[in-house]
Design a protein around this motif. Sequence first.
Motif, PDB file in Angstrom:
ATOM      1  N   PRO A 134      -1.326  -3.282  -9.402  1.00  0.00           N
ATOM      2  CA  PRO A 134      -1.640  -4.486  -8.609  1.00  0.00           C
ATOM      3  C   PRO A 134      -0.420  -5.330  -8.250  1.00  0.00           C
ATOM      4  O   PRO A 134      -0.502  -6.191  -7.371  1.00  0.00           O
ATOM      5  N   SER A 135       0.718  -5.113  -8.908  1.00  0.00           N
ATOM      6  CA  SER A 135       1.923  -5.928  -8.637  1.00  0.00           C
ATOM      7  C   SER A 135       3.135  -5.031  -8.459  1.00  0.00           C
ATOM      8  O   SER A 135       4.182  -5.261  -9.063  1.00  0.00           O
ATOM      9  N   PHE A 136       2.997  -4.012  -7.635  1.00  0.00           N
ATOM     10  CA  PHE A 136       4.092  -3.085  -7.391  1.00  0.00           C
ATOM     11  C   PHE A 136       5.258  -3.784  -6.707  1.00  0.00           C
ATOM     12  O   PHE A 136       6.434  -3.512  -6.989  1.00  0.00           O
ATOM     13  N   ILE A 137       4.953  -4.702  -5.806  1.00  0.00           N
ATOM     14  CA  ILE A 137       5.980  -5.475  -5.101  1.00  0.00           C
ATOM     15  C   ILE A 137       5.814  -6.943  -5.464  1.00  0.00           C
ATOM     16  O   ILE A 137       4.688  -7.479  -5.466  1.00  0.00           O
ATOM     17  N   ASP A 138       6.902  -7.592  -5.778  1.00  0.00           N
ATOM     18  CA  ASP A 138       6.894  -9.009  -6.146  1.00  0.00           C
ATOM     19  C   ASP A 138       6.253  -9.844  -5.038  1.00  0.00           C
ATOM     20  O   ASP A 138       6.370  -9.526  -3.849  1.00  0.00           O
ATOM     21  N   SER A 139       5.568 -10.910  -5.437  1.00  0.00           N
ATOM     22  CA  SER A 139       4.806 -11.721  -4.467  1.00  0.00           C
ATOM     23  C   SER A 139       5.697 -12.320  -3.381  1.00  0.00           C
ATOM     24  O   SER A 139       5.303 -12.373  -2.209  1.00  0.00           O
ATOM     25  N   ASP A 140       6.892 -12.779  -3.739  1.00  0.00           N
ATOM     26  CA  ASP A 140       7.795 -13.337  -2.716  1.00  0.00           C
ATOM     27  C   ASP A 140       8.259 -12.245  -1.753  1.00  0.00           C
ATOM     28  O   ASP A 140       8.342 -12.470  -0.536  1.00  0.00           O
TER      29      ASP A 140
ATOM     30  N   ASP B 156      11.188   5.749   1.492  1.00  0.00           N
ATOM     31  CA  ASP B 156      12.150   6.351   0.573  1.00  0.00           C
ATOM     32  C   ASP B 156      11.875   5.915  -0.866  1.00  0.00           C
ATOM     33  O   ASP B 156      12.003   6.723  -1.803  1.00  0.00           O
ATOM     34  N   LEU B 157      11.479   4.665  -1.058  1.00  0.00           N
ATOM     35  CA  LEU B 157      11.157   4.160  -2.393  1.00  0.00           C
ATOM     36  C   LEU B 157       9.991   4.936  -2.998  1.00  0.00           C
ATOM     37  O   LEU B 157      10.048   5.377  -4.160  1.00  0.00           O
ATOM     38  N   LEU B 158       8.927   5.116  -2.232  1.00  0.00           N
ATOM     39  CA  LEU B 158       7.745   5.820  -2.731  1.00  0.00           C
ATOM     40  C   LEU B 158       8.020   7.315  -2.924  1.00  0.00           C
ATOM     41  O   LEU B 158       7.514   7.926  -3.881  1.00  0.00           O
ATOM     42  N   SER B 159       8.797   7.908  -2.027  1.00  0.00           N
ATOM     43  CA  SER B 159       9.119   9.334  -2.164  1.00  0.00           C
ATOM     44  C   SER B 159       9.871   9.595  -3.463  1.00  0.00           C
ATOM     45  O   SER B 159       9.588  10.571  -4.175  1.00  0.00           O
TER      46      SER B 159
ATOM     47  N   LEU C 204       9.848   7.660  -6.177  1.00  0.00           N
ATOM     48  CA  LEU C 204       8.997   7.311  -7.318  1.00  0.00           C
ATOM     49  C   LEU C 204       7.964   8.392  -7.610  1.00  0.00           C
ATOM     50  O   LEU C 204       7.741   8.771  -8.770  1.00  0.00           O
ATOM     51  N   LEU C 205       7.329   8.916  -6.562  1.00  0.00           N
ATOM     52  CA  LEU C 205       6.203   9.840  -6.728  1.00  0.00           C
ATOM     53  C   LEU C 205       6.605  11.301  -6.574  1.00  0.00           C
ATOM     54  O   LEU C 205       5.759  12.185  -6.766  1.00  0.00           O
ATOM     55  N   HIS C 206       7.858  11.542  -6.197  1.00  0.00           N
ATOM     56  CA  HIS C 206       8.354  12.905  -5.986  1.00  0.00           C
ATOM     57  C   HIS C 206       7.536  13.616  -4.912  1.00  0.00           C
ATOM     58  O   HIS C 206       7.152  14.789  -5.055  1.00  0.00           O
ATOM     59  N   VAL C 207       7.262  12.873  -3.851  1.00  0.00           N
ATOM     60  CA  VAL C 207       6.510  13.397  -2.709  1.00  0.00           C
ATOM     61  C   VAL C 207       7.329  13.107  -1.451  1.00  0.00           C
ATOM     62  O   VAL C 207       7.702  11.951  -1.208  1.00  0.00           O
ATOM     63  N   PRO C 208       7.630  14.103  -0.610  1.00  0.00           N
ATOM     64  CA  PRO C 208       8.468  13.894   0.578  1.00  0.00           C
ATOM     65  C   PRO C 208       7.678  13.300   1.753  1.00  0.00           C
ATOM     66  O   PRO C 208       7.438  13.963   2.773  1.00  0.00           O
ATOM     67  N   PHE C 209       7.277  12.046   1.621  1.00  0.00           N
ATOM     68  CA  PHE C 209       6.490  11.416   2.685  1.00  0.00           C
ATOM     69  C   PHE C 209       7.266  11.456   4.004  1.00  0.00           C
ATOM     70  O   PHE C 209       8.465  11.127   4.052  1.00  0.00           O
ATOM     71  N   ASN C 210       6.576  11.839   5.074  1.00  0.00           N
ATOM     72  CA  ASN C 210       7.232  11.916   6.383  1.00  0.00           C
ATOM     73  C   ASN C 210       6.457  11.194   7.479  1.00  0.00           C
ATOM     74  O   ASN C 210       6.768  11.355   8.663  1.00  0.00           O
ATOM     75  N   SER C 211       5.442  10.408   7.103  1.00  0.00           N
ATOM     76  CA  SER C 211       4.657   9.688   8.107  1.00  0.00           C
ATOM     77  C   SER C 211       3.941   8.524   7.443  1.00  0.00           C
ATOM     78  O   SER C 211       3.748   8.506   6.224  1.00  0.00           O
ATOM     79  N   VAL C 212       3.542   7.578   8.266  1.00  0.00           N
ATOM     80  CA  VAL C 212       2.782   6.443   7.754  1.00  0.00           C
ATOM     81  C   VAL C 212       1.835   5.946   8.846  1.00  0.00           C
ATOM     82  O   VAL C 212       2.221   5.796  10.010  1.00  0.00           O
TER      83      VAL C 212
ATOM     84  N   ALA D 221      -4.776  19.275  -1.035  1.00  0.00           N
ATOM     85  CA  ALA D 221      -4.778  18.245  -2.085  1.00  0.00           C
ATOM     86  C   ALA D 221      -3.678  17.229  -1.789  1.00  0.00           C
ATOM     87  O   ALA D 221      -2.675  17.140  -2.508  1.00  0.00           O
ATOM     88  N   PRO D 222      -3.852  16.437  -0.725  1.00  0.00           N
ATOM     89  CA  PRO D 222      -2.773  15.527  -0.312  1.00  0.00           C
ATOM     90  C   PRO D 222      -2.613  14.344  -1.257  1.00  0.00           C
ATOM     91  O   PRO D 222      -3.571  13.893  -1.902  1.00  0.00           O
ATOM     92  N   THR D 223      -1.391  13.843  -1.322  1.00  0.00           N
ATOM     93  CA  THR D 223      -1.094  12.590  -2.015  1.00  0.00           C
ATOM     94  C   THR D 223      -0.897  11.521  -0.953  1.00  0.00           C
ATOM     95  O   THR D 223      -0.070  11.678  -0.047  1.00  0.00           O
ATOM     96  N   ILE D 224      -1.663  10.440  -1.060  1.00  0.00           N
ATOM     97  CA  ILE D 224      -1.587   9.346  -0.081  1.00  0.00           C
ATOM     98  C   ILE D 224      -1.293   8.059  -0.838  1.00  0.00           C
ATOM     99  O   ILE D 224      -2.032   7.689  -1.759  1.00  0.00           O
ATOM    100  N   ALA D 225      -0.209   7.412  -0.456  1.00  0.00           N
ATOM    101  CA  ALA D 225       0.216   6.171  -1.105  1.00  0.00           C
ATOM    102  C   ALA D 225      -0.097   4.997  -0.195  1.00  0.00           C
ATOM    103  O   ALA D 225       0.328   4.964   0.970  1.00  0.00           O
ATOM    104  N   SER D 226      -0.848   4.032  -0.716  1.00  0.00           N
ATOM    105  CA  SER D 226      -1.337   2.903   0.079  1.00  0.00           C
ATOM    106  C   SER D 226      -0.741   1.597  -0.437  1.00  0.00           C
ATOM    107  O   SER D 226      -1.002   1.196  -1.572  1.00  0.00           O
ATOM    108  N   LEU D 227       0.038   0.930   0.413  1.00  0.00           N
ATOM    109  CA  LEU D 227       0.619  -0.379   0.091  1.00  0.00           C
ATOM    110  C   LEU D 227      -0.128  -1.460   0.858  1.00  0.00           C
ATOM    111  O   LEU D 227      -0.443  -1.282   2.039  1.00  0.00           O
TER     112      LEU D 227
END
Length: 287
Positions: A101-107, A171-174, A176-184, A209-215
């Motif tokens: 719930p607090s992956f990124i600081d509120s500021d 790049d941060l999520l890739s 962290l999760l060891h997943v080569p994200f190439n789209s959003v 079996a995709p990995t989807i990261a949601s910010l």
Amino acid sequence: MNNTDRRRQARVQGGWSSMSTPRAGGHSNRMTSSTSVATKPSLNPHPTATARQNSGINRVEFQQPSAEQVKRIPSPVMITKPGEHVISTDTNGPSTISYNPSFIDSDEARWMMETLLSELPWQQMELTLSDGRLVKQPRMVTWYGDRPYSYSRVTQQANPHWHPLLASLRDLLSDLLHVPFNSVLCNLYRNEKDSVDWHSDNEPLLGGAPTIASLSFGDSRNFELRRKPSDGSDDYTYSETLKVCLSSGSLLVMSGLTQLHWQHRIPKEYHDRRPRVNLTYRVILPS
């Protein structure tokens, strides 16, 4: 009383007394508790209900049905605890969501929200319904990726010109999760009326079996999941349901077989909501 009245009274009294006086066979015309009386059959709400006779009165005794006899609609389960949650499993593997719930600081999340809201080229796409009608999506979107992406009868064209903030978060999520994200796929929910209906991100170009990261940035919205019926039907009445409140700066990752066995949505809200931006990073496979 004259003679006529006396004879009438005698006939009436004689009629009542004859009903209780046994006849020559020892039988009586009077209705007793052992006499069978035709009545309406009672409505039996459960197979466990039984009818008994007590002093000539039919009684229905109701017993609590067993768990096997009652199929209850499950209540939604609220996920509030950070970490990895295995929401289902089968012989092919688990369906997993991870929640921070607090992956990124509120500021940090605040200025990121302002940047994304003002600098991304938001557009409201049109959907083609099964009857051929065109309707506008109840949210705004924009797409970044080296390859086009088609979903829900909508095609997003390739857009390799990444916004610097989106590329930095990719790049941060890739890493962290060891997943080569190439789209959003970026979604803007302008208010409480914007939403996305039940669906799975199970397009073939995402893999099995995709990995989807949601910010998430901006106002909080409820994220809901429901399990697909095991019989393959469209009846979700008794499906398990989960809820996660996605606040600003939160990260939710869906992985494993989640897209195969579960659907998810962002429902409309009854209370006022300020804008929310959602970034869903994914891997598009070569066609």
